[in-house]
Design an enzyme around this catalytic site. Sequence first.
Site, short mmCIF file in Angstrom:
data_model
loop_
_atom_site.label_atom_id
_atom_site.label_comp_id
_atom_site.label_asym_id
_atom_site.label_seq_id
_atom_site.Cartn_x
_atom_site.Cartn_y
_atom_site.Cartn_z
N GLU A 188 29.55 42.34 7.12
CA GLU A 188 28.57 41.49 6.44
C GLU A 188 27.15 41.96 6.72
O GLU A 188 26.34 42.11 5.81
CB GLU A 188 28.72 40.04 6.90
CG GLU A 188 27.70 39.11 6.26
CD GLU A 188 27.77 37.68 6.79
OE1 GLU A 188 27.29 36.78 6.09
OE2 GLU A 188 28.30 37.48 7.90
N GLU A 242 17.89 35.87 16.41
CA GLU A 242 18.09 35.72 17.86
C GLU A 242 19.48 36.19 18.28
O GLU A 242 19.65 36.85 19.32
CB GLU A 242 17.88 34.26 18.27
CG GLU A 242 16.44 33.77 18.14
CD GLU A 242 16.04 33.48 16.70
OE1 GLU A 242 14.83 33.35 16.45
OE2 GLU A 242 16.93 33.39 15.82
#
Length: 405
Positions: free
Chosen positions: A254, A388
Amino acid sequence: MATAPKIDSATDPMATFRGEARAWLAANFPPELKGKENPMSAVDGPDEAGDAERRWKAAMGDKGWGVPTWPSQYGGGGLSRGEARVLQEEMARAGAWNPIGGMGVMMFGPTLLEYGSEAQKAEHIPAIARGEVRWCQGYSEPNAGSDLANIQTSAIDAGDHYIVNGQKTWTSGGQWADKCFALVRTDKSHKHAGISFLLIDMDAPGVETKPIRLISGQSPFCETFFTEVKVPKANLVGNEGQGWEIGTRLLQHERSSLSSGGSASRLFAGTPLGRMALDYRGADDAGRLSDADLRTRIVRHEMDVRAFALTLRRAALESKSNAGPSATSSIMKNVGARITQDRAELAIEVMGMQGLGWEGEGFSEDELAQTRTWLWGKAVSIYGGSTEIQNNVIAKRILGMAEAK
């Protein structure tokens, strides 16, 4: 009308295939689609294709060139990476685009080719290669986003099938999808080892979707609910408890797709920022953008875009080992997200008040679309794994940094 450049077999090692690709495109790509935006490019939108688009999709699906490097025995093109690059070049020359896409191509198909049984590959891969079935992703849950291993959607063994209960959220295109690849919990005693990878029909009794309206005004995501859903055990990919491994591999596919052909593709489409800035801000006596500071920031952005494009090309050339995407896809995903958001911010600044319209008179369609693109772009650094989370992957798996104790 310009003629196509001649193919020189003496200097082009791919001359034979290039000629085949060029002739096939000339015979099959509808000329009325040349230069038009691909209406089927959205992973998470309804199918709005017309007759010409459908004919083009059928032709590419029959040829297998929508997924050019996938094995031919499953409906793929069976091409080498070199042949696939030539095909891409010839499609660009002809003004053609790939009508076969979606999550089945971006993520699920490559993962199933690695982990699926022969029966599963024979059942699902050909339909993906022809663009006949739409898939969605059942990963995140209300209490399992960044901590994905905290998923609670359960799959209880009931003999020859599982009974699935639970909720997924941020299911891209769930309201339009035919099938879902999902992470489910088959063992509550182990956090990671208790997760399995299951395929679920979206029209099965007990499956319900509720679209989520976003700040951009669109509703590409859903909440998805599973209530006593029966899923055949034949729909388990790999073994019970192997879901975390399979799911992590899928995320690499992905992120690779998002950086190379997903959000990054928006960087190379539309009016160049420099041209847009001249239209809205005007030029000085030397013909340059009159705002020197804005001019400098646009130039820096364009340099970043070109460097990113070259890095993507290099990464593609270096992947000849067939090892597939690696943890480095996290770097590409983060960089692509930042550049995408930078472009949207610069475009709004260039347009000024004309870039803040929502509806009504006084704004062009492009200006209204830019406002929504800017708002849509806020999600780029979140979906597919937040920035993050990618930083953690980069620190641990690429830089080898140990966790703080």
